[in-house]
Design an enzyme around this catalytic site. Sequence first.
Site, PDB file in Angstrom:
ATOM      1  N   GLU A  43       0.827  -1.204   0.000  1.00  0.00           N
ATOM      2  CA  GLU A  43       0.000   0.000   0.000  1.00  0.00           C
ATOM      3  C   GLU A  43       0.867   1.262   0.000  1.00  0.00           C
ATOM      4  O   GLU A  43       1.823   1.361   0.772  1.00  0.00           O
ATOM      5  CB  GLU A  43      -0.900   0.001   1.246  1.00  0.00           C
ATOM      6  CG  GLU A  43      -1.931   1.127   1.263  1.00  0.00           C
ATOM      7  CD  GLU A  43      -2.753   1.147   2.553  1.00  0.00           C
ATOM      8  OE1 GLU A  43      -2.335   0.513   3.543  1.00  0.00           O
ATOM      9  OE2 GLU A  43      -3.818   1.803   2.561  1.00  0.00           O
ATOM     10  N   LYS A 116     -10.142   2.375  -2.170  1.00  0.00           N
ATOM     11  CA  LYS A 116     -10.313   1.798  -0.828  1.00  0.00           C
ATOM     12  C   LYS A 116     -11.660   2.208  -0.230  1.00  0.00           C
ATOM     13  O   LYS A 116     -11.957   3.403  -0.100  1.00  0.00           O
ATOM     14  CB  LYS A 116      -9.158   2.286   0.056  1.00  0.00           C
ATOM     15  CG  LYS A 116      -9.086   1.673   1.441  1.00  0.00           C
ATOM     16  CD  LYS A 116      -7.766   2.135   2.121  1.00  0.00           C
ATOM     17  CE  LYS A 116      -7.559   1.537   3.486  1.00  0.00           C
ATOM     18  NZ  LYS A 116      -6.234   1.891   4.056  1.00  0.00           N
ATOM     19  N   CYS A 153      -5.732  -2.846   2.520  1.00  0.00           N
ATOM     20  CA  CYS A 153      -5.455  -2.733   3.951  1.00  0.00           C
ATOM     21  C   CYS A 153      -6.690  -2.889   4.856  1.00  0.00           C
ATOM     22  O   CYS A 153      -7.160  -3.990   5.052  1.00  0.00           O
ATOM     23  CB  CYS A 153      -4.704  -1.433   4.226  1.00  0.00           C
ATOM     24  SG  CYS A 153      -3.764  -1.509   5.783  1.00  0.00           S
TER      25      CYS A 153
END
Lengths: 294, 294
Positions: A43, A116, A153
Amino acid sequence: MKTLPAALIQQRCSNNRSENMQKSCAMITSAAGSGARLIVLQELHTGPYFCQQEDPALFDLAEPIPGPSCETLAALAARLGVVIVSSLFERRAPGLYHNTAVVFEQDGSLAGIYRKMHIPDDPGFYEKFYFTPGDLGFTPIKTSVGSLGVLVCWDQWYPEAARLMALAGADLLIYPTAIGWDPADRPEEQERQRDAWITVQRGHAIANGLPLLSVNRVGFEAGTDKPETGILFWGTSFAAGPQGEILKQASKDNEEIVLVDVDLSRTEKVRRIWPFLRDRRIDAYQDILRRYRD
Amino acid sequence: MKTLPAALIQQRCSNNRSENMQKSCAMITSAAGSGARLIVLQELHTGPYFCQQEDPALFDLAEPIPGPSCETLAALAARLGVVIVSSLFERRAPGLYHNTAVVFEQDGSLAGIYRKMHIPDDPGFYEKFYFTPGDLGFTPIKTSVGSLGVLVCWDQWYPEAARLMALAGADLLIYPTAIGWDPADRPEEQERQRDAWITVQRGHAIANGLPLLSVNRVGFEAGTDKPETGILFWGTSFAAGPQGEILKQASKDNEEIVLVDVDLSRTEKVRRIWPFLRDRRIDAYQDILRRYRD
């Protein structure tokens, strides 16, 4: 057997962004030389994890997609003939930014992006300040090596995200990540956190009968305001099979290229003996859409 | 610290049903004597796992709720002053049967029931023949020791079930189970299966910040038609905390009473540092209600 040779690039980041990108490119080139066809970066791999503090000036780190980093990675993907999963700080409009995974095809074209969806915010991880929650939903990115269920994540703690990717036909779950310890935490708490992080992702692999690639950064990054604080990123990038079995796992403290052969045909074999998708009680799941059932 | 002393009863079953119940009662009594306030039995603990074959005569094993087994367990719960989680083959109406968990309060009253929602069916586990899928949804059972998110066996592979219990305020996830190996499988496949079973459940504990109790039977039970085949139940009953950490774990091959102190106050502590419920994208989960996103 339909084998996909993949590589996970686990690296340290310094404040020198061009050096970081050069290192990423060198590691990608090395992985491709070893036969990898799918290469996954961690990331926000172009620099240190800047979300340790809230600073409006740091929005300068964002870039458009496509933009400079995309150009570099697209050219590399084309030169090497590999699919690359990258993770960038996207400047979408003035004052509108995302934490975005970008996938490049082996001809250098943009295969797709994922913004995300779940944004964390806790001490040392002030992401809600920087990243607008994604608005593209949970949609796998189709590539020549398979349909990639790319998540980022914090998404990795959410079974819903993995399930939606599986239901949309993902062949793999992929998580570029930046997670680490507060060095002030006791060793047993640190180990519980790392083990939980591995376990919950292996759980997604199992519940969905899918292989999974998770790529984390490594090394200590000091806090900008308070250099005595900071995050010790725990590496441990890993690949799991569709029964959650660990195929390969990196160390906690070294830069590494993890090479792994993923057998994509195992998903259907495993789902035949564990046909979880067959028995889902979709008639009784409505309240998943509620914040709380009170 | 709000500690709940719990016990998991992992036992073998013979064809002598009264002997099985006597043994369950003796183990419950022993656990209560050791201080347990919540005692969990394995799935269908009154006899062998009869779903290894499809035989209409075996519906005779079912009993009403309340019924004979309920009477025995309710009286024991009252005598010992403990909460008991039981698992019975429920005869609801002629030709209508369920796989039902039954929870008794410490005064012997019926706290509530849960009818297994996800019904498996694969070689050796012909449950779809016997059990009508549950129609009570995913609702925790309120008791004097907490709100119990009781699910049964196959449910344990479904993140949706655990999530719905968490969203409805469950303090614990509880899984009476009957799972084992085909003895013909190779040792590495057996270990992968057992490890996946542990891991996916630990994943539910982590994703929801909840402690979890899973109770499995133990021992080999031969197939009725083909005694050379059968299931080797792998025991391994375990308790996990809200970070998925293993608190206690039983052996693969022995009858055991697992005593474990569950700190119910840890859920809120863990959820404050890992506030997964805060960030769920309920605006983007609609397709969870679809069979497949095609």
